[in-house]
Every structure is written in structure tokens, then in C-alpha cells.
Design a protein around this motif. Structure first.
Motif, PDB file in Angstrom:
ATOM      1  N   ALA A   1       9.654  -8.188  -7.755  1.00  0.00           N
ATOM      2  CA  ALA A   1      10.625  -8.471  -8.810  1.00  0.00           C
ATOM      3  C   ALA A   1      11.985  -7.844  -8.565  1.00  0.00           C
ATOM      4  N   GLN A   2      12.152  -7.091  -7.486  1.00  0.00           N
ATOM      5  CA  GLN A   2      13.429  -6.442  -7.263  1.00  0.00           C
ATOM      6  C   GLN A   2      14.558  -7.464  -7.169  1.00  0.00           C
ATOM      7  N   LEU A   3      14.243  -8.609  -6.573  1.00  0.00           N
ATOM      8  CA  LEU A   3      15.234  -9.683  -6.485  1.00  0.00           C
ATOM      9  C   LEU A   3      15.749 -10.056  -7.865  1.00  0.00           C
ATOM     10  N   TYR A   4      14.835 -10.242  -8.815  1.00  0.00           N
ATOM     11  CA  TYR A   4      15.225 -10.680 -10.150  1.00  0.00           C
ATOM     12  C   TYR A   4      15.904  -9.555 -10.918  1.00  0.00           C
ATOM     13  N   GLU A   5      15.455  -8.310 -10.717  1.00  0.00           N
ATOM     14  CA  GLU A   5      16.069  -7.185 -11.407  1.00  0.00           C
ATOM     15  C   GLU A   5      17.529  -7.035 -11.005  1.00  0.00           C
ATOM     16  N   LEU A   6      17.804  -7.129  -9.699  1.00  0.00           N
ATOM     17  CA  LEU A   6      19.183  -6.991  -9.252  1.00  0.00           C
ATOM     18  C   LEU A   6      20.023  -8.181  -9.688  1.00  0.00           C
ATOM     19  N   THR A   7      19.422  -9.382  -9.688  1.00  0.00           N
ATOM     20  CA  THR A   7      20.146 -10.555 -10.158  1.00  0.00           C
ATOM     21  C   THR A   7      20.551 -10.385 -11.613  1.00  0.00           C
ATOM     22  N   GLU A   8      19.616  -9.901 -12.409  1.00  0.00           N
ATOM     23  CA  GLU A   8      19.893  -9.681 -13.829  1.00  0.00           C
ATOM     24  C   GLU A   8      20.963  -8.612 -14.020  1.00  0.00           C
ATOM     25  N   LEU A   9      20.880  -7.543 -13.207  1.00  0.00           N
ATOM     26  CA  LEU A   9      21.843  -6.448 -13.329  1.00  0.00           C
ATOM     27  C   LEU A   9      23.245  -6.924 -12.968  1.00  0.00           C
ATOM     28  N   PHE A  10      23.382  -7.696 -11.904  1.00  0.00           N
ATOM     29  CA  PHE A  10      24.700  -8.189 -11.508  1.00  0.00           C
ATOM     30  C   PHE A  10      25.231  -9.214 -12.516  1.00  0.00           C
TER      31      PHE A  10
ATOM     32  N   GLU B   1      19.642   0.642  -1.479  1.00  0.00           N
ATOM     33  CA  GLU B   1      19.218  -0.368  -0.514  1.00  0.00           C
ATOM     34  C   GLU B   1      19.130  -1.736  -1.184  1.00  0.00           C
ATOM     35  N   ALA B   2      18.610  -1.744  -2.417  1.00  0.00           N
ATOM     36  CA  ALA B   2      18.465  -3.018  -3.135  1.00  0.00           C
ATOM     37  C   ALA B   2      19.823  -3.625  -3.460  1.00  0.00           C
ATOM     38  N   VAL B   3      20.800  -2.785  -3.819  1.00  0.00           N
ATOM     39  CA  VAL B   3      22.143  -3.296  -4.123  1.00  0.00           C
ATOM     40  C   VAL B   3      22.763  -3.941  -2.883  1.00  0.00           C
ATOM     41  N   LEU B   4      22.653  -3.268  -1.744  1.00  0.00           N
ATOM     42  CA  LEU B   4      23.211  -3.838  -0.521  1.00  0.00           C
ATOM     43  C   LEU B   4      22.508  -5.137  -0.142  1.00  0.00           C
ATOM     44  N   ALA B   5      21.173  -5.140  -0.241  1.00  0.00           N
ATOM     45  CA  ALA B   5      20.420  -6.350   0.099  1.00  0.00           C
ATOM     46  C   ALA B   5      20.809  -7.511  -0.821  1.00  0.00           C
ATOM     47  N   HIS B   6      20.946  -7.217  -2.118  1.00  0.00           N
ATOM     48  CA  HIS B   6      21.329  -8.259  -3.073  1.00  0.00           C
ATOM     49  C   HIS B   6      22.720  -8.802  -2.744  1.00  0.00           C
ATOM     50  N   THR B   7      23.639  -7.918  -2.420  1.00  0.00           N
ATOM     51  CA  THR B   7      25.006  -8.340  -2.120  1.00  0.00           C
ATOM     52  C   THR B   7      25.040  -9.239  -0.898  1.00  0.00           C
ATOM     53  N   TRP B   8      24.330  -8.847   0.144  1.00  0.00           N
ATOM     54  CA  TRP B   8      24.340  -9.652   1.372  1.00  0.00           C
ATOM     55  C   TRP B   8      23.635 -10.999   1.161  1.00  0.00           C
ATOM     56  N   ARG B   9      22.602 -10.979   0.335  1.00  0.00           N
ATOM     57  CA  ARG B   9      21.841 -12.214   0.125  1.00  0.00           C
ATOM     58  C   ARG B   9      22.581 -13.180  -0.795  1.00  0.00           C
ATOM     59  N   GLU B  10      23.154 -12.670  -1.864  1.00  0.00           N
ATOM     60  CA  GLU B  10      23.701 -13.544  -2.895  1.00  0.00           C
ATOM     61  C   GLU B  10      25.163 -13.940  -2.665  1.00  0.00           C
ATOM     62  N   PHE B  11      25.851 -13.239  -1.767  1.00  0.00           N
ATOM     63  CA  PHE B  11      27.259 -13.561  -1.529  1.00  0.00           C
ATOM     64  C   PHE B  11      27.493 -13.774  -0.035  1.00  0.00           C
ATOM     65  N   PRO B  12      26.862 -14.796   0.536  1.00  0.00           N
ATOM     66  CA  PRO B  12      26.985 -15.007   1.994  1.00  0.00           C
ATOM     67  C   PRO B  12      28.412 -15.279   2.437  1.00  0.00           C
TER      68      PRO B  12
ATOM     69  N   ALA C   1       0.837  -1.209   0.000  1.00  0.00           N
ATOM     70  CA  ALA C   1       0.000   0.000   0.000  1.00  0.00           C
ATOM     71  C   ALA C   1       0.867   1.252   0.000  1.00  0.00           C
ATOM     72  N   GLU C   2       1.968   1.220   0.753  1.00  0.00           N
ATOM     73  CA  GLU C   2       2.861   2.390   0.795  1.00  0.00           C
ATOM     74  C   GLU C   2       3.554   2.595  -0.548  1.00  0.00           C
ATOM     75  N   LEU C   3       3.965   1.497  -1.194  1.00  0.00           N
ATOM     76  CA  LEU C   3       4.597   1.602  -2.512  1.00  0.00           C
ATOM     77  C   LEU C   3       3.630   2.169  -3.545  1.00  0.00           C
ATOM     78  N   ILE C   4       2.383   1.742  -3.485  1.00  0.00           N
ATOM     79  CA  ILE C   4       1.369   2.269  -4.408  1.00  0.00           C
ATOM     80  C   ILE C   4       1.197   3.770  -4.189  1.00  0.00           C
TER      81      ILE C   4
ATOM     82  N   PRO D   1      15.113   5.895  -6.619  1.00  0.00           N
ATOM     83  CA  PRO D   1      15.021   5.753  -5.153  1.00  0.00           C
ATOM     84  C   PRO D   1      15.123   4.285  -4.733  1.00  0.00           C
ATOM     85  N   HIS D   2      15.715   4.059  -3.594  1.00  0.00           N
ATOM     86  CA  HIS D   2      15.835   2.732  -2.984  1.00  0.00           C
ATOM     87  C   HIS D   2      16.762   1.785  -3.750  1.00  0.00           C
ATOM     88  N   HIS D   3      17.406   2.291  -4.823  1.00  0.00           N
ATOM     89  CA  HIS D   3      18.285   1.407  -5.584  1.00  0.00           C
ATOM     90  C   HIS D   3      19.487   0.987  -4.740  1.00  0.00           C
TER      91      HIS D   3
END
Length: 640
Positions: free
Chosen positions: A267-276, A353-364, A241-244, A349-351
Motif C-alpha cells: 500500500a505504500q504506493l497508494y499512501e504516497l499518492t494520497e499524501l501528494f 525512500e518512498a518519497v523519492l520512489a514516488h517522485t520518480w514513478r509519478e513524474f517521469p 519476511a524481512e518487513l515482518i 523509517p523508509h519514508h
């Protein structure tokens, strides 16, 4: 003499702090009063940022009530809480158990704030649930939803006495159970347990209620949205609701805003995966991560942090000359960032945050090294960072690390930052202050703070961080646990740390009930002969002008006799020249010649400092001591 006691005004009672010097503190580790003051200021800033956004504040309780939709089982939970004064809330993850608990307590207790109970899993000799936290001064919540199963089972076994205490003082208690509790037979054998369920229909109502709070009416349905209603998670629906609302602020019609918000959520997960995947080169990824950590900061700091990350990961230097490579502005453009007035921002905006989240998630496997890198960034040379820039680094790191369960990395950063300059020590306050109230991992950090506080030889700088966090962040939410940890810190070997802990503790113990509670702990440690500053605390807590004839006060003096650090308090009491006070001091000796002798000798030293003015007090005290000794000698079996 009356049997009542009035706890004195802390500001009226002054006692010199005499530290326990049963150990040495390395001169390099010494901490100054100025540093303690700066850490206190840092703690106040953290408290303002963290506690005002906690759901138990007045503002957020009001917002919750406006947006809340009762899950299935809520009416029964309300009836149980009203009748039994305690309720155990079970249900699947995403059913909104914690929110339901807050609304229940807010409605029935009609309180503007909700207190939280803590668990003590650090000491096998102490109860897991301290019933002293329940004092009848407001509704209470105990959130066990994120606790590991062995710890939960240990706590569950002690819920009975806690609920009995709640009923005895006519308080209110809501306990949020973990979702796996339903599959653990016998975990909750008895008790007012109620299961909550968020049905599809209720989930849709909840979503629409959150939209309405943003001034938005729901438009045409969407298959992806319908799937979210079938498998609802209350937090996700609120976030959607907040994003909308953010998208429609453009402005943008519902038909476009909903898919974009869903894409952002899902889809942010997939967007960042594709970007990396599109940019496998380490140089691109390193700069993107550096810009994400320092977004909004100066370009030179991002450049230096990028170089530091490449060094830490042991990546080889490019073969070409630096002048032959693209400049920083061009490289930032490649990672979708731009420079303006020397500072760097991502285009969306929030890009970051998404990069940091992707890095921490995908490279444990890189998390420990990434954490070491973050620890170094605030102190990098050849970069100009403001305090706000450093706070952003600490905040982003703490957020992403806790989101991915990197508890040990945050703890290590707290230790490293606390050992640095005043600036990095302030970052330790920030990271630990946010961590101790984290919804999932906060109890782990509160347990570690307890362990650190028990060590009188802990690093003085780390101890200063603990004092600030306990007073400013833990105190408003978990007052008793905060005071327990501060009381432990008063025994620290460093005099500056011990004195600061005493002052912080007394600032938290503002009410009569809190001071009585604290006096009980002080008496216990004095009785057991535990080293520390309890004689000083006793002198600051009790005003002799109020004729404090009470068992706790007598017990405190029994433990204080013979201790050098109790002399300032004894002198303050003798200065009253009150016969009842002198009688109480003699009575506390219980006829023991060793205590009477110490009392007489200590009084003689005080009298010698100003004999003309104090001699009368000494004579009256001597008469009372002699009377007790004479009675002892003439009693049957005595020596008279």
C-alpha cells in the motif's frame, strides 16, 4: 634454451612509462597522481559496500543455501548441470532463477565464490561472448534475464561455443534466460534447457524458510498472503519476511505485524499518492523531495537544495517577505520531518525512500530535471555537507534512478561529477560502481564503460573514474572484462591516466594465467602497431632473468622493435648480460635488416652511457647480429 616461459613478478620489473603523445590534452583537463589516488580510495569504499552485499559472496551464498527452497524442475537442472557442465534456466519472472543458479553452482561446484560472465555488445567486430572468460578456475553464471530481446537473440546464437569451452576445461556454467524466452520460438534451438516453476506450496515453504531465518514462526493465515502464494515472486516473499521481522522487533504480535508489513509492501504506493494529492503545492513537494534526498544531512543543505530545485523547475518566488513565511523547522514538520542537532530525519523509517520512489514513478517528465538537480546538490554553496552526506545523495539517486530505468540520467551524472572536484569525482566512482553491478541494468553500464575506455581522448578525470571502477568493482566480479577495459585505458593520451591504468591492470593480473592472457593482448596490439603503452606492459610482464624463449615473447619483440617506448625494456634486457637473452633478441629480428639495425643502434646508445661496463655486452650482441647478416648474405639468392 627451454621452451617454457615464466611470467615475472610485476614488482620486480620496472619500466618507464612513455606515453603516446599523438594528441594534445587541454591543461584544464589534466589529472594529477593525487587525484588518481583519491579516486582509487573512493573505488575501494564502493567495492566494500557493493560487493559484500552481492549474492555471489561467501556470506550470501551461505545465507541463500539456508533459506533456499528448490523450485519445481530444480532436481532435473542439477542432474543436467552435473552431466553436461552447463544448464540454461528458464521460467517466469519471480521463480527465483538467479538464486537457483547460484545454489546449483554452489552445491555442485563446492566453490566459495561464483564468477560472472559478461557480454560485449559494444563492438560488432568482437565476439559477444568471450570464451577466454572461462578458465576452469571456478563455477560461472551468465545472467541474461534482464536483457532486451534483440541483444538476447544475439547472445543466444553464441552460447554453443561458450558451453563447449566450459565442458573442455571441466568448469560449470548456469545461464539465466529472460522470462520472454519461452515465447520466442527457436531462440534456444539446442542446449540443456530446464524450466523452473515456483508453485503455491513451494512459495509458502520459501516464505516460512525466510521467517525461520529471522527466528519467527508463521502465525494465522491471511487472504492477502494467500494471494501472494498463488502468484508468487520469490523476491517479494523474502522482502515481506524481512518487513515482518522489523515490525515484530517492536515487539508486536503476528496478528498485527503481518497486516502492517503487507501494507508497507503493497500500500505504500497508494499512501504516497494520497499524501501528494493532499499537498499539491509545489513548495511542500519540493521540500519533501529535498529532505528525502538529504535525509540525515544538515538542515542548511536541505534548505539550499530546496531553493535550487525550485529555481531549476522555474517556480515563481512567493510574493510575501521571507520573514513572513514559516521557519524551516515548521516547514519540515509539515512534511513529517524533524530537526535534531542541526540534522533532519523523517518521523518514519523508509519514508524518504518512498518519497523519492514516488517522485520518480509519478513524474517521469521531470526525471531529467530532477537528475540535473541531484548533480548540483553536492556542490551547493552555503551548505555544510560531509563526505558521507554527499555519498548518501549519490547512493539514493543511483538507487531510485536505476529502479525506474533512468540509465541515461545516471550516465550523465557520472560525466558531470567526474568533471568536477575530487569530491564530486568520488561520487562519480560511487554511482558508476553501483551501476555496473546492477542486477537489471549493469550490462548497459559495462558496455558504456567499454565505449569510454576505447576513446584515448576521453576526459582524463572520467578516465580516472573508469580505472578505479574497473579495478575495484568490476575486477572481483568480472575480471576479464575489467582487464579488457583497463588495457584499453592504457592507451589514453594523458600520461597520468595511462600510467595509472597500467598499474591497475597489473594489480589485477596477479596470476600466471592472467598474465599469459594479458601478454597475448599486448602482443596483438604491438603486432598491429596500435598506439599505447603495450611495450611498457610487455616489459613489466616478462622477466628476462627467467630465459623467456617463447613464441609470444618473440612476437612481442617483433612488434616492439622500432618503438621509442620499448627502449627502457630493451635496456633492462641488455642489462642481464645473458647470452641467451641476447640471442633471443637477435632471433626475434627474423633476419630483417631493419630490425637488426634498430637493435644495434638502440644497444649502441645504451652502451655509450657506460662504455667500460657495457662494452662486452655490445661486442657479443654485435657478433650475433653479424652472424645473422653473414648467413643472409651467403645464402642462395643472397648478396654475398
Amino acid at each position: 634454451m627451454t621452451e617454457s616461459i615464466k611470467i615475472g613478478d610485476v614488482e620486480r620489473n620496472h619500466g618507464a612509462v612513455v606515453g603516446n603523445n599523438s594528441g594534445t590534452v587541454n591543461a584544464i583537463e589534466k589529472i594529477t597522481a593525487d587525484t588518481i589516488y583519491l579516486l582509487q580510495l573512493a573505488g575501494q569504499r564502493v567495492a566494500e559496500r557493493v560487493t559484500t552485499n552481492r549474492w555471489f559472496s561467501q556470506r550470501l551464498l551461505t545465507e541463500l543455501s539456508a533459506r533456499f527452497v528448490e523450485p519445481k524442475g530444480f532436481a532435473r537442472a542439477q542432474a543436467v548441470l552435473t552431466d553436461r557442465r552447463s544448464v540454461l534456466l528458464a521460467g517466469q519472472a519471480g521463480a527465483g532463477r538467479a538464486t537457483a543458479a547460484a545454489v546449483l553452482l554452489h552445491r555442485i561446484g563446492t566453490a566459495s565464490r561464483i564468477g560472472q560472465l559478461d557480454v560485449n555488445l559494444s563492438d560488432d567486430h568482437e565476439p559477444v561472448l568471450d570464451v577466454d572468460q572461462v578458465r576452469g578456475d571456478g563455477p560461472l553464471l551468465l545472467d541474461l534475464s534482464t536483457m532486451d530481446m534483440p541483444d538476447f537473440l544475439r547472445v543466444a546464437g553464441q552460447l554453443g561455443p561458450l558451453m563447449a569451452r566450459v565442458a573442455a576445461v571441466d568448469s560449470l556454467l548456469a545461464v539465466v534466460l529472460p522470462d520472454y524466452e519461452r515465447h520466442v520460438p527457436g531462440a534456444i534451438e539446442h542446449g540443456p534447457r530446464v524450466e523452473l516453476t515456483l508453485t503455491s506450496e513451494l512459495a509458502q515453504q520459501l516464505f516460512e524458510r525466510h521467517l525461520a531465518a529471522q527466528g519467527i514462526a508463521a502465525g494465522a493465515p491471511n487472504p492477502a498472503l494467500s494471494d501472494m502464494f498463488r502468484f508468487p515472486r520469490a523476491g517479494e516473499l523474502a522482502e515481506l519476511a524481512e518487513l515482518i521481522a522489523n515490525e515484530m522487533a517492536a515487539p508486536m504480535p503476528w496478528s498485527e505485524a503481518l497486516p502492517r508489513a503487507l501494507a508497507c509492501l503493497r500500500a505504500q504506493l497508494y499512501e504516497l499518492t494520497e499524501l501528494f494529492e493532499k499537498h499539491p503545492e509545489a513548495a511542500w513537494r519540493s521540500l519533501a523531495i529535498s529532505a528525502a534526498l538529504l535525509e540525515g544531512g544538515p538542515a542548511d543543505a536541505i534548505f539550499e537544495s530546496d531553493r535550487e530545485l525550485l529555481r531549476l523547475l522555474a517556480l515563481p518566488e512567493p510574493d510575501d517577505h521571507p520573514l513572513a513565511r514559516p521557519g524551516l523547522t515548521a516547514r519540515l514538520t509539515e512534511v513529517d520531518a524533524k530537526m535534531a542537532d542541526g540534522r533532519v530525519q523523517f518521523a518514519h523509517p523508509h519514508h524518504g525512500e518512498a518519497v523519492l520512489a514516488h517522485t520518480w514513478r509519478e513524474f517521469p517528465g521531470l526525471r531529467p530535471k530532477l537528475a540535473r538537480w541531484v548533480e548540483r546538490v553536492p556542490g551547493l554553496a552555503r551548505s555544510v555537507m560531509t563526505d558521507d552526506d554527499r555519498e548518501n545523495v549519490a547512493g539514493r539517486f543511483t538507487s531510485v534512478a536505476l529502479e525506474h530505468g533512468s540509465v541515461s540520467e545516471v550516465l550523465h551524472a557520472v560525466e558531470r561529477w567526474s568533471a568536477g572536484s575530487s569530491r564530486t569525482s568520488a561520487l562519480a566512482v560511487q554511482a558508476l560502481g553501483e551501476a555496473v553491478l546492477h542486477s537489471r541494468h549493469g550490462w548497459r553500464f559495462r558496455r558504456r564503460v567499454y565505449d569510454w575506455a576505447r576513446d584515448p581522448a576521453a576526459s582524463p578525470r572520467l578516465a580516472g573514474v573508469l580505472i578505479s571502477v574497473c579495478e575495484n568493482v568490476l575486477g572481483p566480479t568480472y575480471p576479464i572484462p575489467a582487464m579488457i577495459r583497463l588495457h584499453l585505458l592504457t592507451a589514453h593520451r594523458d600520461d597520468t591516466v595511462g600510467a595509472a591504468a597500467v598499474e591497475a591492470l597489473l594489480r589485477l593480473a596477479v596470476g600466471v594465467r592472467e598474465r599469459w592472457w594479458l601478454l597475448g593482448r599486448v602482443v596483438s596490439r604491438l603486432r598491429d602497431g596500435v598506439p599505447g603503452r603495450d611495450a611498457v606492459l610487455f616489459g613489466r610482464l616478462v622477466d628476462p632473468a627467467e630465459l623467456p624463449d617463447h613464441d609470444l615473447v618473440l612476437a612481442a619483440w617483433r612488434g616492439a622493435f622500432g618503438r621509442a617506448d620499448s627502449l627502457p625494456t630493451l635496456h633492462a634486457w641488455l642489462s642481464t648480460s645473458d647470452d641467451d637473452v641476447l640471442a633471443l633478441l637477435v632471433r626475434a629480428c627474423d633476419g630483417r635488416t631493419s630490425s637488426l639495425g634498430w637493435l644495434r643502434a638502440a644497444a649502441a646508445g645504451w652502451i655509450a652511457e657506460d662504455r667500460p661496463a657495457r662494452q662486452s655486452v655490445g661486442q657479443r650482441l654485435d657478433a650475433k647480429i653479424d652472424s645473422v647478416l653473414n648467413l643472409a648474405q651467403t645464402a642462395p639468392g643472397g648478396q654475398g
